[in-house]
Design an enzyme around this catalytic site. Structure first.
Site, PDB file in Angstrom:
ATOM      1  N   HIS A  17      -0.689  18.253  -3.734  1.00  0.00           N
ATOM      2  CA  HIS A  17      -1.750  19.343  -4.875  1.00  0.00           C
ATOM      3  C   HIS A  17      -2.216  20.557  -4.064  1.00  0.00           C
ATOM      4  O   HIS A  17      -2.338  21.280  -4.966  1.00  0.00           O
ATOM      5  CB  HIS A  17      -2.285  17.924  -5.386  1.00  0.00           C
ATOM      6  CG  HIS A  17      -1.726  17.053  -6.012  1.00  0.00           C
ATOM      7  ND1 HIS A  17      -2.304  15.402  -5.761  1.00  0.00           N
ATOM      8  CD2 HIS A  17      -1.079  16.549  -6.705  1.00  0.00           C
ATOM      9  CE1 HIS A  17      -1.172  15.112  -6.021  1.00  0.00           C
ATOM     10  NE2 HIS A  17      -0.912  15.460  -7.531  1.00  0.00           N
ATOM     11  N   LYS A  41      -2.000   2.568 -17.830  1.00  0.00           N
ATOM     12  CA  LYS A  41      -2.076   2.482 -16.163  1.00  0.00           C
ATOM     13  C   LYS A  41      -2.683   1.625 -14.663  1.00  0.00           C
ATOM     14  O   LYS A  41      -4.364   1.670 -15.656  1.00  0.00           O
ATOM     15  CB  LYS A  41      -1.817   3.785 -15.154  1.00  0.00           C
ATOM     16  CG  LYS A  41      -0.148   4.276 -15.397  1.00  0.00           C
ATOM     17  CD  LYS A  41       0.313   5.276 -14.243  1.00  0.00           C
ATOM     18  CE  LYS A  41       0.859   5.507 -14.596  1.00  0.00           C
ATOM     19  NZ  LYS A  41       1.747   7.197 -13.334  1.00  0.00           N
ATOM     20  N   ARG A  94       8.632  20.112  -6.526  1.00  0.00           N
ATOM     21  CA  ARG A  94       9.151  20.115  -5.202  1.00  0.00           C
ATOM     22  C   ARG A  94      10.968  20.204  -4.873  1.00  0.00           C
ATOM     23  O   ARG A  94      11.134  20.144  -3.833  1.00  0.00           O
ATOM     24  CB  ARG A  94       9.219  18.311  -5.294  1.00  0.00           C
ATOM     25  CG  ARG A  94       7.333  18.449  -5.049  1.00  0.00           C
ATOM     26  CD  ARG A  94       6.708  16.816  -4.824  1.00  0.00           C
ATOM     27  NE  ARG A  94       7.140  16.382  -6.201  1.00  0.00           N
ATOM     28  CZ  ARG A  94       6.557  15.229  -6.480  1.00  0.00           C
ATOM     29  NH1 ARG A  94       5.841  13.955  -5.564  1.00  0.00           N
ATOM     30  NH2 ARG A  94       6.785  14.609  -7.760  1.00  0.00           N
ATOM     31  N   SER A 132       1.836  11.045  -4.275  1.00  0.00           N
ATOM     32  CA  SER A 132       0.367   9.840  -4.176  1.00  0.00           C
ATOM     33  C   SER A 132       1.239   8.451  -4.604  1.00  0.00           C
ATOM     34  O   SER A 132       0.687   8.291  -4.001  1.00  0.00           O
ATOM     35  CB  SER A 132      -0.585  10.339  -5.913  1.00  0.00           C
ATOM     36  OG  SER A 132      -0.640  11.268  -5.781  1.00  0.00           O
TER      37      SER A 132
HETATM   38  O1  PNS Z   1       0.193  13.495 -12.737  1.00  0.00           O
HETATM   39  P1  PNS Z   1       1.461  13.130 -13.060  1.00  0.00           P
HETATM   40  O2  PNS Z   1       1.007  11.683 -13.469  1.00  0.00           O
HETATM   41  O3  PNS Z   1       3.040  13.574 -12.698  1.00  0.00           O
HETATM   42  O4  PNS Z   1       0.773  13.927 -13.940  1.00  0.00           O
HETATM   43  C1  PNS Z   1       1.500  13.475 -15.475  1.00  0.00           C
HETATM   44  C2  PNS Z   1       0.750  14.818 -16.634  1.00  0.00           C
HETATM   45  C3  PNS Z   1      -0.971  14.547 -17.029  1.00  0.00           C
HETATM   46  C4  PNS Z   1       1.254  15.583 -16.708  1.00  0.00           C
HETATM   47  C5  PNS Z   1       1.571  13.674 -18.123  1.00  0.00           C
HETATM   48  O5  PNS Z   1       1.086  12.432 -18.167  1.00  0.00           O
HETATM   49  C6  PNS Z   1       0.981  14.534 -19.708  1.00  0.00           C
HETATM   50  O6  PNS Z   1       0.462  15.485 -19.452  1.00  0.00           O
HETATM   51  N1  PNS Z   1      -0.519  13.965 -19.811  1.00  0.00           N
HETATM   52  C7  PNS Z   1      -0.853  13.831 -21.340  1.00  0.00           C
HETATM   53  C8  PNS Z   1      -0.900  13.373 -22.733  1.00  0.00           C
HETATM   54  C9  PNS Z   1       0.418  14.679 -23.428  1.00  0.00           C
HETATM   55  O7  PNS Z   1       0.115  15.517 -23.652  1.00  0.00           O
HETATM   56  N2  PNS Z   1       1.667  14.214 -23.206  1.00  0.00           N
HETATM   57  C10 PNS Z   1       2.356  14.886 -23.667  1.00  0.00           C
HETATM   58  C11 PNS Z   1       3.346  16.009 -22.303  1.00  0.00           C
HETATM   59  S1  PNS Z   1       5.084  16.350 -23.368  1.00  0.00           S
END
Ligand code: PNS
Length: 164
Positions: A17, A41, A94, A132
């Protein structure tokens, strides 16, 4: 003034990150590192712990003139991005396995909010396998985390487990 959101769970923040944030600093004047509050979660670290760790470890990265802020958000990412007057969302890719999910999210986000661009960035190869999820798994099974997360994060993980 170009502002980006770097969203994620950051549970915990990894060196991967931080590598993406350093690279993002070459492109943006300000990056908001936005922690998703996800009531579905069960996280390892609370939002407050994650926020604190991020704030501390960000002090030691090369950010040039780029302003780094840590925040958290609930709900739709694009709504948050608009509220923050951001121009872009930064996501790290990645490997090709990340791409499919990331592309789907990027296209959905574009449909929801065409004014916000998603920028994919590649971390250094050294971090191409760091996540993570794996960091937590390795840690909980007694493996070595050196080089995968900042020393402060490893120390906090040990503290947390010691305290139960
Ligand atoms: O670190 P992560 O868990 O891969 O991050 C995922 C994240 C936070 C980017 C994604 O879950 C997100 O944007 N969640 C917010 C809800 C949302 O906007 N959902 C529609 C996305 S298409």
């Amino acid at each position: 003034m170009r502002r980006a959101i770097y969203p994620g769970s950051f549970d915990p923040v990894t060196n991967g990150h931080l590598d993406i944030i350093e690279r993002g600093c070459k492109l943006f004047d300000e990056i908001i590192i936005a922690i998703l509050v996800n009531p579905d979660k069960q996280p390892f670290f609370s939002i407050e712990d994650r926020r604190q760790m991020l704030q501390e470890v960000l002090r030691s990265i090369a950010h040039g003139k780029c302003v780094l802020r840590v925040d958290d958000f609930e709900g739709l990412l694009v709504q948050y991005a608009v509220a923050q007057e951001a121009h872009a969302i930064v996501r790290g890719i990645r490997a090709i396995s990340d791409y499919e999910y990331e592309l789907q999210m990027a296209l959905m986000n574009r449909r929801l909010e065409p004014s916000i661009e998603t920028v994919f960035m590649m971390p250094a190869e050294t971090y191409s396998y760091v996540s993570s999820r794996l960091v937590k798994e390795v840690f909980l099974l007694g493996g070595e985390l050196e080089g995968l997360v900042p020393p402060l994060v490893e120390a906090r993980m040990k503290d947390k487990v010691a305290k139960g």
